[in-house]
Design an enzyme around this catalytic site. Sequence first.
Site, PDB file in Angstrom:
ATOM      1  N   ASN A   1       9.633  21.437 110.791  1.00  0.00           N
ATOM      2  CA  ASN A   1       9.143  22.821 110.773  1.00  0.00           C
ATOM      3  C   ASN A   1      10.152  23.796 111.372  1.00  0.00           C
ATOM      4  OD1 ASN A   1       8.930  22.115 113.432  1.00  0.00           O
ATOM      5  ND2 ASN A   1       6.838  22.844 113.732  1.00  0.00           N
TER       6      ASN A   1
ATOM      7  N   ASP B   1       4.411  21.371 110.142  1.00  0.00           N
ATOM      8  CA  ASP B   1       4.238  20.979 111.541  1.00  0.00           C
ATOM      9  C   ASP B   1       3.506  19.630 111.559  1.00  0.00           C
ATOM     10  OD1 ASP B   1       3.440  20.626 114.170  1.00  0.00           O
ATOM     11  OD2 ASP B   1       3.003  22.752 114.487  1.00  0.00           O
TER      12      ASP B   1
ATOM     13  N   PHE C   1      12.185  11.309 114.241  1.00  0.00           N
ATOM     14  CA  PHE C   1      13.001  12.027 115.228  1.00  0.00           C
ATOM     15  C   PHE C   1      12.257  13.229 115.809  1.00  0.00           C
ATOM     16  CE2 PHE C   1      16.320  10.250 112.403  1.00  0.00           C
ATOM     17  CZ  PHE C   1      17.149   9.662 113.333  1.00  0.00           C
TER      18      PHE C   1
ATOM     19  N   SER D   1      14.340   7.282 124.349  1.00  0.00           N
ATOM     20  CA  SER D   1      15.396   7.894 125.163  1.00  0.00           C
ATOM     21  C   SER D   1      15.639   7.090 126.427  1.00  0.00           C
ATOM     22  CB  SER D   1      14.936   9.311 125.525  1.00  0.00           C
ATOM     23  OG  SER D   1      15.683   9.815 126.595  1.00  0.00           O
TER      24      SER D   1
ATOM     25  N   TYR E   1       8.993  15.548 129.446  1.00  0.00           N
ATOM     26  CA  TYR E   1       9.671  15.093 128.219  1.00  0.00           C
ATOM     27  C   TYR E   1       9.829  13.579 128.220  1.00  0.00           C
ATOM     28  CZ  TYR E   1      13.456  13.566 125.273  1.00  0.00           C
ATOM     29  OH  TYR E   1      14.198  12.840 124.370  1.00  0.00           O
TER      30      TYR E   1
ATOM     31  N   LYS F   1       8.085  10.160 125.908  1.00  0.00           N
ATOM     32  CA  LYS F   1       8.735   9.002 125.267  1.00  0.00           C
ATOM     33  C   LYS F   1       8.106   7.703 125.764  1.00  0.00           C
ATOM     34  CE  LYS F   1      11.500  11.335 122.728  1.00  0.00           C
ATOM     35  NZ  LYS F   1      11.288  11.384 121.278  1.00  0.00           N
TER      36      LYS F   1
ATOM     37  N   PHE G   1      21.231   6.858 124.664  1.00  0.00           N
ATOM     38  CA  PHE G   1      21.797   7.382 125.905  1.00  0.00           C
ATOM     39  C   PHE G   1      22.226   8.839 125.643  1.00  0.00           C
ATOM     40  CE2 PHE G   1      21.449   4.211 129.251  1.00  0.00           C
ATOM     41  CZ  PHE G   1      20.662   3.328 128.548  1.00  0.00           C
TER      42      PHE G   1
ATOM     43  N   ASN H   1      21.618  23.027 127.010  1.00  0.00           N
ATOM     44  CA  ASN H   1      21.341  22.367 128.290  1.00  0.00           C
ATOM     45  C   ASN H   1      22.313  21.224 128.521  1.00  0.00           C
ATOM     46  OD1 ASN H   1      18.684  23.599 128.975  1.00  0.00           O
ATOM     47  ND2 ASN H   1      18.157  22.722 126.978  1.00  0.00           N
TER      48      ASN H   1
ATOM     49  N   PRO I   1      19.274  19.368 140.452  1.00  0.00           N
ATOM     50  CA  PRO I   1      18.129  18.570 140.909  1.00  0.00           C
ATOM     51  C   PRO I   1      17.684  17.588 139.823  1.00  0.00           C
ATOM     52  CG  PRO I   1      17.741  20.912 141.304  1.00  0.00           C
ATOM     53  CD  PRO I   1      19.002  20.812 140.503  1.00  0.00           C
TER      54      PRO I   1
ATOM     55  N   ASP J   1      19.234  14.909 138.745  1.00  0.00           N
ATOM     56  CA  ASP J   1      20.299  14.106 138.131  1.00  0.00           C
ATOM     57  C   ASP J   1      20.501  12.798 138.901  1.00  0.00           C
ATOM     58  OD1 ASP J   1      21.240  15.309 135.853  1.00  0.00           O
ATOM     59  OD2 ASP J   1      22.784  16.500 136.865  1.00  0.00           O
TER      60      ASP J   1
HETATM   61  P1  NAD Z   1      16.584  18.352 117.654  1.00  0.00           P
HETATM   62  O1  NAD Z   1      15.748  19.336 118.390  1.00  0.00           O
HETATM   63  O2  NAD Z   1      17.909  18.778 117.170  1.00  0.00           O
HETATM   64  O3  NAD Z   1      15.776  17.756 116.415  1.00  0.00           O
HETATM   65  C1  NAD Z   1      14.378  17.549 116.454  1.00  0.00           C
HETATM   66  C2  NAD Z   1      13.802  18.213 115.220  1.00  0.00           C
HETATM   67  O4  NAD Z   1      12.390  18.003 115.190  1.00  0.00           O
HETATM   68  C3  NAD Z   1      14.025  19.727 115.210  1.00  0.00           C
HETATM   69  O5  NAD Z   1      14.715  20.082 114.026  1.00  0.00           O
HETATM   70  C4  NAD Z   1      12.629  20.326 115.266  1.00  0.00           C
HETATM   71  O6  NAD Z   1      12.520  21.499 114.523  1.00  0.00           O
HETATM   72  C5  NAD Z   1      11.774  19.188 114.709  1.00  0.00           C
HETATM   73  N1  NAD Z   1      10.392  19.201 115.205  1.00  0.00           N
HETATM   74  C6  NAD Z   1       9.977  19.222 116.493  1.00  0.00           C
HETATM   75  N2  NAD Z   1       8.631  19.224 116.542  1.00  0.00           N
HETATM   76  C7  NAD Z   1       8.187  19.218 115.257  1.00  0.00           C
HETATM   77  C8  NAD Z   1       6.900  19.219 114.660  1.00  0.00           C
HETATM   78  N3  NAD Z   1       5.792  19.276 115.400  1.00  0.00           N
HETATM   79  N4  NAD Z   1       6.804  19.179 113.317  1.00  0.00           N
HETATM   80  C9  NAD Z   1       7.933  19.144 112.549  1.00  0.00           C
HETATM   81  N5  NAD Z   1       9.170  19.147 113.054  1.00  0.00           N
HETATM   82  C10 NAD Z   1       9.308  19.185 114.406  1.00  0.00           C
HETATM   83  O7  NAD Z   1      16.717  17.063 118.596  1.00  0.00           O
HETATM   84  P2  NAD Z   1      17.675  15.802 118.453  1.00  0.00           P
HETATM   85  O8  NAD Z   1      18.691  15.886 119.510  1.00  0.00           O
HETATM   86  O9  NAD Z   1      18.076  15.631 117.040  1.00  0.00           O
HETATM   87  O10 NAD Z   1      16.671  14.664 118.874  1.00  0.00           O
HETATM   88  C11 NAD Z   1      16.004  13.867 117.918  1.00  0.00           C
HETATM   89  C12 NAD Z   1      15.133  12.857 118.628  1.00  0.00           C
HETATM   90  O11 NAD Z   1      15.934  12.063 119.494  1.00  0.00           O
HETATM   91  C13 NAD Z   1      14.071  13.488 119.532  1.00  0.00           C
HETATM   92  O12 NAD Z   1      12.902  12.719 119.439  1.00  0.00           O
HETATM   93  C14 NAD Z   1      14.661  13.383 120.913  1.00  0.00           C
HETATM   94  O13 NAD Z   1      13.673  13.328 121.892  1.00  0.00           O
HETATM   95  C15 NAD Z   1      15.416  12.078 120.805  1.00  0.00           C
HETATM   96  N6  NAD Z   1      16.539  11.960 121.749  1.00  0.00           N
HETATM   97  C16 NAD Z   1      17.510  12.925 121.761  1.00  0.00           C
HETATM   98  C17 NAD Z   1      18.566  12.824 122.659  1.00  0.00           C
HETATM   99  C18 NAD Z   1      19.612  13.894 122.734  1.00  0.00           C
HETATM  100  O14 NAD Z   1      20.267  14.007 123.778  1.00  0.00           O
HETATM  101  N7  NAD Z   1      19.824  14.688 121.695  1.00  0.00           N
HETATM  102  C19 NAD Z   1      18.640  11.712 123.511  1.00  0.00           C
HETATM  103  C20 NAD Z   1      17.640  10.743 123.461  1.00  0.00           C
HETATM  104  C21 NAD Z   1      16.584  10.873 122.557  1.00  0.00           C
HETATM  105  C1  WQD Z   2      25.228  15.108 131.326  1.00  0.00           C
HETATM  106  C2  WQD Z   2      26.030  15.214 132.609  1.00  0.00           C
HETATM  107  C3  WQD Z   2      25.077  16.686 134.255  1.00  0.00           C
HETATM  108  C4  WQD Z   2      25.626  20.366 132.013  1.00  0.00           C
HETATM  109  C5  WQD Z   2      19.771  14.443 129.020  1.00  0.00           C
HETATM  110  C6  WQD Z   2      18.339  14.033 129.058  1.00  0.00           C
HETATM  111  C7  WQD Z   2      18.183  12.662 128.486  1.00  0.00           C
HETATM  112  C8  WQD Z   2      18.773  12.582 127.098  1.00  0.00           C
HETATM  113  C9  WQD Z   2      20.184  13.040 127.112  1.00  0.00           C
HETATM  114  C10 WQD Z   2      17.019  13.168 125.561  1.00  0.00           C
HETATM  115  C11 WQD Z   2      25.138  15.210 133.836  1.00  0.00           C
HETATM  116  C12 WQD Z   2      26.430  17.198 133.775  1.00  0.00           C
HETATM  117  C13 WQD Z   2      25.629  19.046 132.378  1.00  0.00           C
HETATM  118  C14 WQD Z   2      26.448  21.277 132.723  1.00  0.00           C
HETATM  119  C15 WQD Z   2      27.231  19.477 134.087  1.00  0.00           C
HETATM  120  N1  WQD Z   2      18.079  13.436 126.175  1.00  0.00           N
HETATM  121  N2  WQD Z   2      26.428  18.609 133.406  1.00  0.00           N
HETATM  122  N3  WQD Z   2      27.228  20.793 133.745  1.00  0.00           N
HETATM  123  O1  WQD Z   2      20.994  14.965 131.867  1.00  0.00           O
HETATM  124  O2  WQD Z   2      22.414  12.946 131.286  1.00  0.00           O
HETATM  125  O3  WQD Z   2      20.535  13.577 129.831  1.00  0.00           O
HETATM  126  O4  WQD Z   2      20.247  14.366 127.688  1.00  0.00           O
HETATM  127  O5  WQD Z   2      16.354  12.184 125.571  1.00  0.00           O
HETATM  128  O6  WQD Z   2      16.825  12.410 128.440  1.00  0.00           O
HETATM  129  O7  WQD Z   2      17.900  14.039 130.416  1.00  0.00           O
HETATM  130  O8  WQD Z   2      22.519  15.004 129.848  1.00  0.00           O
HETATM  131  O9  WQD Z   2      24.120  16.575 128.877  1.00  0.00           O
HETATM  132  O10 WQD Z   2      22.362  17.470 130.460  1.00  0.00           O
HETATM  133  O11 WQD Z   2      24.191  16.076 131.354  1.00  0.00           O
HETATM  134  O12 WQD Z   2      27.953  19.085 135.027  1.00  0.00           O
HETATM  135  O13 WQD Z   2      26.469  22.491 132.464  1.00  0.00           O
HETATM  136  O14 WQD Z   2      26.713  16.474 132.614  1.00  0.00           O
HETATM  137  O15 WQD Z   2      24.954  16.839 135.638  1.00  0.00           O
HETATM  138  O16 WQD Z   2      25.813  14.490 134.807  1.00  0.00           O
HETATM  139  P1  WQD Z   2      21.604  14.122 130.844  1.00  0.00           P
HETATM  140  P2  WQD Z   2      23.273  16.373 130.071  1.00  0.00           P
END
Ligand code: NAD
Ligand code: WQD
Length: 347
Positions: free
Chosen positions: A36, A62, A85, A129, A154, A158, A182, A202, A300, A302
Amino acid sequence: MSQNKILVTGGCGYIGSHTIIQIIRNTDFEVISVDNCLNSSEDTICRIEEITGKQVKNYNVDLRDREKTAAIFEENKDITGVIHFAALKAVGESVEKPGWYYDNNINSLLNILWCCEKYDVSNFIFSSSCSLYGNVSQLPVNEETPLMPTESPYAHTKKIGEEIIKNIIHVNNVQTISLRYFNPVGGDYTGKNGENPISRPNNLVPFITQTAAGILPKLTVFGNTYDTRDGSCIRDYIHVTDISDAHVNALQYLLDGKNESNYEVFNLGTGNGVTVLEVIEAFERVTKQKLNYEIGPARPGDVAAIYSDSSKALEKLGWKTKIGLDEMMDSAWKWQLTLNQEKEMKS
Ligand code: NAD
Ligand code: WQD
């Protein structure tokens, strides 16, 4: 009718779009997406087409809407597998708006699982994750590492998501794999797809590329007094294409009936911990430019260090990472340059 479609939820997002590209490059499956565009744009579908030459249909639905989600399955009776995803993923935002995160991530999952059961789709892959491991002390982290309390709503979605899947598939025939990623970074080698955060990023790597591009004034390194080799935090950065390939392997593993139980979990990491300062150093070396950064206070929540033991994925899925840190930085930068160019052309 032969079952030959893969439904990717979140296909306009970062990892979903790269996975669609790898499915098209490496298999004969047709892919459809449901997204969506809560955190993405349908432009991504055009990027996929530009890269692969294939058109992918996105349903702008959605997933919390069960009727509309079911209608997608009704229209596509030949779906053989779902890669789920779609979720909200910003850790900080989830602390501010926990209700939204639980509503979105859990209800979407429940609906998609309900559809899998109703429409006899028996292969399901869930984006999990590393954040569900919480604050672990044992490194590297493998799939047997006990889960510590989660640090954010968040991460909790998961953890609950995995529990829900285990409970639900206990009584139906859906074969499931949870892949615990990771730190995914980088973009497609063509430079035509990558991470495109809608708001201020972020995560570290988009923060670096946007700083180098002058969109953000300065990167702050969150702390340099951790008990690590240079004092900055250690993470397991993994190229998004390697993550995507793992989904292709996992899908094939399920389709070949190689799974030993109807629910299996795999870590996806490189196994190498890299510090924040090492990431910056690699970026500067590869792109031949100095990054404007300063050392700031620790963030905070980390943890000092976390990295994966991904030997289970190698042993069972035949998957390991192929792409190193330099290429992660190079592809992330190429993608940023593409975005810069597009912005210039629009203005
Ligand atoms: P992303 O936000 O780029 O992609 C997620 C997509 O899902 C988005 O395009 C969003 O529009 C869509 N979406 C969210 N809620 C929806 C809903 N209710 N209906 C339809 N579409 C919806 O995120 P990503 O980085 O590609 O992450 C993909 C998956 O991997 C997520 O589940 C995330 O939690 C997981 N993940 C991501 C990371 C990371 O660091 N990127 C790490 C670990 C796990
Ligand atoms: C990486 C490192 C920061 C920004 C997150 C989620 C995790 C997974 C992956 C979804 C850390 C440092 C960051 C900055 C910095 N996502 N940093 N300055 O926190 O390891 O993991 O994304 O599932 O669940 O928690 O990733 O990219 O935010 O940070 O120094 O401006 O970079 O302290 O050590 P993180 P991140």
